[in-house]
Design an enzyme around this catalytic site. Structure first.
Site, mmCIF file in Angstrom:
data_model
loop_
_atom_site.group_PDB
_atom_site.id
_atom_site.type_symbol
_atom_site.label_atom_id
_atom_site.label_comp_id
_atom_site.label_asym_id
_atom_site.label_seq_id
_atom_site.Cartn_x
_atom_site.Cartn_y
_atom_site.Cartn_z
ATOM 1 N N SER A 76 46.126 50.145 32.994
ATOM 2 C CA SER A 76 47.393 49.853 32.787
ATOM 3 C C SER A 76 48.492 50.884 32.632
ATOM 4 C CB SER A 76 47.498 48.609 31.882
ATOM 5 O OG SER A 76 48.815 48.440 31.600
ATOM 6 N N TYR B 14 44.840 44.722 23.012
ATOM 7 C CA TYR B 14 45.046 44.569 24.441
ATOM 8 C C TYR B 14 44.898 46.165 25.062
ATOM 9 C CZ TYR B 14 46.135 44.309 29.371
ATOM 10 O OH TYR B 14 45.987 44.602 30.679
ATOM 11 N N LYS C 106 42.174 48.822 27.039
ATOM 12 C CA LYS C 106 42.381 49.469 28.476
ATOM 13 C C LYS C 106 41.948 50.817 28.115
ATOM 14 C CE LYS C 106 42.920 46.121 30.956
ATOM 15 N NZ LYS C 106 41.863 45.790 31.743
HETATM 16 P P1 NAD Z 1 44.027 36.878 35.202
HETATM 17 O O1 NAD Z 1 43.801 36.469 33.854
HETATM 18 O O2 NAD Z 1 44.944 36.172 36.218
HETATM 19 O O3 NAD Z 1 42.834 36.864 36.037
HETATM 20 C C1 NAD Z 1 41.521 37.559 35.399
HETATM 21 C C2 NAD Z 1 40.397 36.847 35.807
HETATM 22 O O4 NAD Z 1 39.190 36.924 34.922
HETATM 23 C C3 NAD Z 1 40.649 35.040 35.515
HETATM 24 O O5 NAD Z 1 40.275 34.609 36.630
HETATM 25 C C4 NAD Z 1 39.715 34.789 34.387
HETATM 26 O O6 NAD Z 1 39.294 33.553 34.436
HETATM 27 C C5 NAD Z 1 38.271 35.847 34.677
HETATM 28 N N1 NAD Z 1 37.652 36.383 33.447
HETATM 29 C C6 NAD Z 1 38.430 36.736 32.194
HETATM 30 N N2 NAD Z 1 37.318 36.855 31.431
HETATM 31 C C7 NAD Z 1 36.209 36.677 31.962
HETATM 32 C C8 NAD Z 1 34.698 36.924 31.895
HETATM 33 N N3 NAD Z 1 34.334 37.318 30.513
HETATM 34 N N4 NAD Z 1 33.748 36.718 32.804
HETATM 35 C C9 NAD Z 1 34.115 36.111 34.006
HETATM 36 N N5 NAD Z 1 35.575 35.884 34.351
HETATM 37 C C10 NAD Z 1 36.356 36.199 33.367
HETATM 38 O O7 NAD Z 1 44.550 38.339 35.104
HETATM 39 P P2 NAD Z 1 45.230 39.355 36.181
HETATM 40 O O8 NAD Z 1 46.741 39.668 36.033
HETATM 41 O O9 NAD Z 1 44.781 39.203 37.564
HETATM 42 O O10 NAD Z 1 44.547 40.832 35.634
HETATM 43 C C11 NAD Z 1 43.642 41.168 36.113
HETATM 44 C C12 NAD Z 1 43.140 42.640 35.358
HETATM 45 O O11 NAD Z 1 44.145 43.419 35.497
HETATM 46 C C13 NAD Z 1 43.019 42.524 34.027
HETATM 47 O O12 NAD Z 1 41.852 43.362 33.476
HETATM 48 C C14 NAD Z 1 44.020 42.956 33.476
HETATM 49 O O13 NAD Z 1 44.012 43.439 32.246
HETATM 50 C C15 NAD Z 1 44.410 43.968 34.402
HETATM 51 N N6 NAD Z 1 46.241 44.198 34.350
HETATM 52 C C16 NAD Z 1 46.922 43.281 34.470
HETATM 53 C C17 NAD Z 1 48.387 43.674 34.628
HETATM 54 C C18 NAD Z 1 49.192 42.273 34.632
HETATM 55 O O14 NAD Z 1 50.329 42.512 34.439
HETATM 56 N N7 NAD Z 1 48.854 41.172 35.319
HETATM 57 C C19 NAD Z 1 48.692 44.748 34.261
HETATM 58 C C20 NAD Z 1 47.779 45.717 34.043
HETATM 59 C C21 NAD Z 1 46.485 45.607 34.036
#
Ligand code: NAD
Ligand code: UDP
Length: 335
Positions: free
Chosen positions: A125, A150, A154
């Site tokens: 991120s 959080y 990262k």
């Molecule tokens: P999200 O919560 O929609 O998706 C994450 C998925 O992972 C979910 O379906 C959840 O059920 C699953 N999950 C969580 N822990 C788990 C585990 N231990 N085992 C199996 N499944 C698990 O999040 P997102 O927005 O799609 O984000 C995806 C990634 O991108 C994350 O790592 C997040 O930190 C990163 N990220 C997101 C953003 C944002 O703004 N959405 C920005 C930067 C980075």
């Protein structure tokens, strides 16, 4: 046909990435524990792609479950989305965040090592840059101590992968996302925020839908064009496509780890976002100007030269499309 394991593939960014992977001819297996997603997303992905999707409901911290998957399938790469992502929640439950985001990554890496699987794409991120003073931020902009557990997960994730990838032959790409927003143009998949959203776009769409009474703009006294904060909003479909490009780059890169900013390279203020939403959707938003939100940085946007040149990727959608697709998705949810 190359087989890719997608952890967290039923989530917001994961589901869009699975669609793009299938469109590019990859065979995809998703592992997700449904902690922040619903099983019905699988059928929605299949509906868009016209292909069936293999899903294993399991937790990545469960090494037995992971080993069972790795022993049955020969993966050519892994895209790792599975993590918790709420900044505020991470302040209240830091151990839960380190357990899921850091231990989960270690469990995955250990299994990849054991089964000789390389090519990992990691969701990082722009939060790693903190309040950078020189804009736009490049991949060599100094990483700053995170403001939240959080954010720390990262930074730690990147460090762990850097150490791990020193093992001969292991390749990894760290993608530093800016602000992912919007939804698939089909409105069949999108973000499913639980409870009251913290993020701007779901708050806007829920306000427009009448779920929230009023949107508060957090501060208009910043040193920006109209006084509100600037972010680099990136359409989730564009972001998903960057993962597919990253996978093929893994095969040809000479070093073990490389890092890319994934944004549009353009910053928008909160008021610009609101005005665009109102204009493209013909909807009036009830909003008010409030005080600054603690921990917010004034502005950040990406230098995308590296991702443009090396991955051959650039964002296609602009802020108007992002607002249009976010609203279409919200309207589908409210039906
Ligand atoms: P999200 O919560 O929609 O998706 C994450 C998925 O992972 C979910 O379906 C959840 O059920 C699953 N999950 C969580 N822990 C788990 C585990 N231990 N085992 C199996 N499944 C698990 O999040 P997102 O927005 O799609 O984000 C995806 C990634 O991108 C994350 O790592 C997040 O930190 C990163 N990220 C997101 C953003 C944002 O703004 N959405 C920005 C930067 C980075
Ligand atoms: N924001 C806002 N009102 C809200 C939610 C967010 O004014 O209800 C602003 C916030 O201050 C920031 C921008 O919108 O300047 C993007 O916030 P978000 O939480 O979506 O992303 P992040 O702060 O993580 O970049």
């Amino acid at each position: 046909m190359k087989k890719i394991l997608v952890t967290g593939g039923l989530g917001y960014i994961g589901s869009h990435t699975v669609v793009e992977l299938q469109a590019e001819g990859y065979d995809v297996l998703v592992v997700d524990n449904l902690s922040n997603s619903k099983e019905e997303v699988k059928a929605r992905i299949e509906d868009i792609s016209g292909q069936s999707l293999e899903l294993q409901i399991a937790d990545i911290n469960d090494t037995n479950a992971l080993e069972s998957l790795f022993s049955k399938h020969q993966f050519d790469g892994v895209i790792h989305f599975a993590a918790h992502k709420a900044v505020g929640e991470s302040v209240e439950h830091p151990v839960m965040y380190y357990q899921n985001n850091v231990s989960g990554l270690i469990s995955l890496l250990g299994t990849m090592e054991k089964y000789g699987v390389s090519n990992l794409i990691f969701s990082s991120s722009c939060t790693v840059y903190g309040a950078a003073t020189d804009l736009p931020v490049t991949e060599s902009t100094q990483i700053q101590k995170a403001e939240s557990p959080y954010g720390t997960t990262k930074i730690l994730g990147e460090e762990i992968i850097n150490d791990f990838a020193k093992h001969k032959g292991f390749k990894s790409i760290l993608l530093r996302y800016f602000n992912p927003v919007g939804a698939h143009p089909s409105a069949k998949i999108g973000e499913l925020p639980l409870g009251v959203p913290n993020n701007l776009i779901p708050y806007i769409t829920q306000t427009a839908a009448g779920i929230r009474e009023k949107l508060t703009v957090f501060g208009d006294d910043y040193n920006t064009e109209d006084g509100t904060c600037v972010r680099d909003y990136i359409h989730v479909v564009d972001l998903a496509k960057a993962h597919v490009k990253a996978l093929s780059y893994c095969d040809k890169m000479s070093q073990n780890v490389d890092v890319f900013n994934v944004g549009t390279g353009k910053g928008n203020t909160v008021l610009e976002v609101i005005n665009t939403f109102e204009k493209v959707n013909g909807v009036k938003l009830n909003y008010t100007i409030g005080s600054r939100r603690g921990g917010d940085i004034e502005q950040i946007y990406a230098d995308t030269t590296k991702v443009n040149n090396l991955l051959g990727w650039s964002a296609k959608y602009g802020i108007a499309d992002m607002m249009k697709h976010a609203w279409a998705w919200q309207q589908g949810l409210s039906d």
